[in-house]
Design an enzyme around this catalytic site. Structure first.
Site, mmCIF file in Angstrom:
data_model
loop_
_atom_site.group_PDB
_atom_site.id
_atom_site.type_symbol
_atom_site.label_atom_id
_atom_site.label_comp_id
_atom_site.label_asym_id
_atom_site.label_seq_id
_atom_site.Cartn_x
_atom_site.Cartn_y
_atom_site.Cartn_z
ATOM 1 N N LEU A 1 -24.031 30.179 29.650
ATOM 2 C CA LEU A 1 -24.885 29.808 30.784
ATOM 3 C C LEU A 1 -25.419 28.391 30.613
ATOM 4 O O LEU A 1 -25.566 27.649 31.587
ATOM 5 C CB LEU A 1 -26.040 30.803 30.950
ATOM 6 C CG LEU A 1 -25.676 32.182 31.494
ATOM 7 C CD1 LEU A 1 -26.942 33.022 31.686
ATOM 8 C CD2 LEU A 1 -24.898 32.101 32.811
ATOM 9 N N GLY B 1 -26.933 36.159 28.187
ATOM 10 C CA GLY B 1 -28.221 36.524 27.610
ATOM 11 C C GLY B 1 -29.172 35.340 27.554
ATOM 12 O O GLY B 1 -28.834 34.236 28.000
ATOM 13 N N HIS C 1 -30.050 33.524 25.207
ATOM 14 C CA HIS C 1 -29.688 32.430 24.296
ATOM 15 C C HIS C 1 -28.274 31.930 24.595
ATOM 16 O O HIS C 1 -27.658 31.252 23.781
ATOM 17 C CB HIS C 1 -29.742 32.902 22.837
ATOM 18 C CG HIS C 1 -31.081 33.432 22.421
ATOM 19 N ND1 HIS C 1 -32.123 32.606 22.079
ATOM 20 C CD2 HIS C 1 -31.548 34.698 22.316
ATOM 21 C CE1 HIS C 1 -33.181 33.348 21.779
ATOM 22 N NE2 HIS C 1 -32.853 34.614 21.917
ATOM 23 N N SER C 2 -27.743 32.291 25.764
ATOM 24 C CA SER C 2 -26.326 32.113 26.065
ATOM 25 C C SER C 2 -25.841 30.654 26.062
ATOM 26 O O SER C 2 -26.320 29.818 26.835
ATOM 27 C CB SER C 2 -26.050 32.726 27.450
ATOM 28 O OG SER C 2 -24.761 32.382 27.906
ATOM 29 N N ASN C 3 -24.853 30.379 25.215
ATOM 30 C CA ASN C 3 -24.210 29.059 25.234
ATOM 31 C C ASN C 3 -23.404 28.864 26.515
ATOM 32 O O ASN C 3 -23.260 27.745 27.006
ATOM 33 C CB ASN C 3 -23.282 28.911 24.031
ATOM 34 C CG ASN C 3 -24.047 28.847 22.716
ATOM 35 O OD1 ASN C 3 -25.154 28.336 22.660
ATOM 36 N ND2 ASN C 3 -23.450 29.393 21.667
#
Ligand SMILES: *Cc1c(COP(=O)(O)O)cnc(C)c1O
EC number: 3.5.99.7
Length: 323
Positions: A75, A69, A71-73
């Protein structure tokens, strides 16, 4: 140029965390600071990714693609690893194009982004999902959402050794249990594998019970050929994944001030708050020594800072932020 594995041996310090409610209950807590592993590649996500990167290197891939998403940690860690170790990264994002601090970082770190919409993102579990992306990006190795699966769990086993090695520096000869925030339970499963039954592992659930974490951990342990034992799960989500309420916001800011350790509201603050509630309820004996894994995720906090501050001024609100 094919991806080569980084010659990198990261380390995270194990540090005591002193908070008044721990002191009052006679409970000692140490935190394994995965948020301090590296300025770019922070938190548990690197450890889940590393075995997948080995596979990509073995397969002769030139880059890695994965999902997440805005806010993905996960990615963020993947993009950071790509930048740090010099391989290409492709991020397949949920929803419509958004401008968040995380998305800006992904772009600055050189990740190529493709926005899948919501329907497109939901198709990620279909068997031919990766087939079409591999056709479009034949040099890119796919990595499952969040770096999950048994390889991801295996990558987290070593963290137990990091705790053990650093006990003497704390003056501890042993500890009574290991706490970790759980989203998919992959990290938790890795810790259970690493512990091999020596210490119980407590998973503080950042998602509701019906998200299938229990089933996921059970399946990972079965795939690894070990018993479904040595851990328990506790609901720490406070009404939903990424749901932030005023009490949590106040607790987070207070714990940061008092303990000097940065937290974020989606995982680490909820895990610490669940521990506080267990201590308050008298379910943790005086004299206990516990270790909490700080799983990082601080990059995702930037988008929430204003909300945290607002919530601590107005006490009747709760918000949902999709991770
Ligand atoms: C992803 C994440 C977790 C959850 O890890 P799982 O292996 O999915 O259970 C915990 N904390 C932070 C900060 C994370 O980013």
């Amino acid at each position: 140029m094919p991806l080569t594995l980084p010659d990198w041996a990261p380390r995270a310090p194990l540090e005591p965390l002193r908070l008044s409610w721990l002191d009052e209950a006679g409970v000692a807590l140490a935190v394994l600071r995965l948020d301090l592993v590296d300025p770019l590649v922070s938190g548990n996500k690197w450890f889940k990714l590393a075995p997948w990167l080995s596979r990509a290197a073995e397969a002769g891939a030139e880059g890695v693609m994965s999902l997440g998403g805005a806010h993905s940690n996960h990615l963020h860690a993947l993009a950071a690893a790509g930048r740090r170790f010099g391989f290409a990264t492709l991020g397949l994002l949920r929803g419509d194009p958004q401008d968040t601090p995380t998305v800006r970082d992904l772009q600055a770190l050189g990740m190529e982004l493709q926005w899948l919409g919501y329907g497109g993102y939901r198709r990620r579990h279909e068997p031919d999902f990766w087939v079409s992306w591999q056709r479009r990006y034949p040099r890119f190795q796919p990595v499952p959402e969040g770096g999950g699966g048994l390889p991801g769990a295996q990558g987290c086993r070593q963290l137990v050794g990091w705790v053990r090695e650093q006990l003497p520096a704390l003056g501890w000869d042993d500890y009574h249990g290991l706490w970790v925030a759980a989203g998919t339970g992959t990290t938790l499963a890795g810790l259970v594998l690493g512990e091999g039954g020596r210490h119980p592992v407590l998973g503080a659930l950042a998602v509701p019970r019906d998200h299938g974490v229990q089933e996921q951990v059970r399946a990972l342990l079965a795939e690894a050929g070990v018993a479904d034992a040595g851990y328990s799960l506790l609901d720490a989500c406070r009404g939903g994944f990424a749901r932030i309420d005023a009490e949590l916001a106040g607790f987070l800011l207070q714990a940061e001030r008092e303990g000097g350790v940065p937290l974020e509201p989606v995982y680490t603050a909820k895990a610490l708050m669940a521990l506080r509630d267990e201590v308050r309820a008298g379910r943790i004996a005086a004299g206990s020594r516990l270790v909490l894994l700080h799983t990082g995720g601080l990059q995702g906090r930037r988008a929430l800072q204003a909300e945290l501050e607002r919530l601590t001024n107005y006490t009747d609100r709760a918000v949902d932020v999709q991770g």
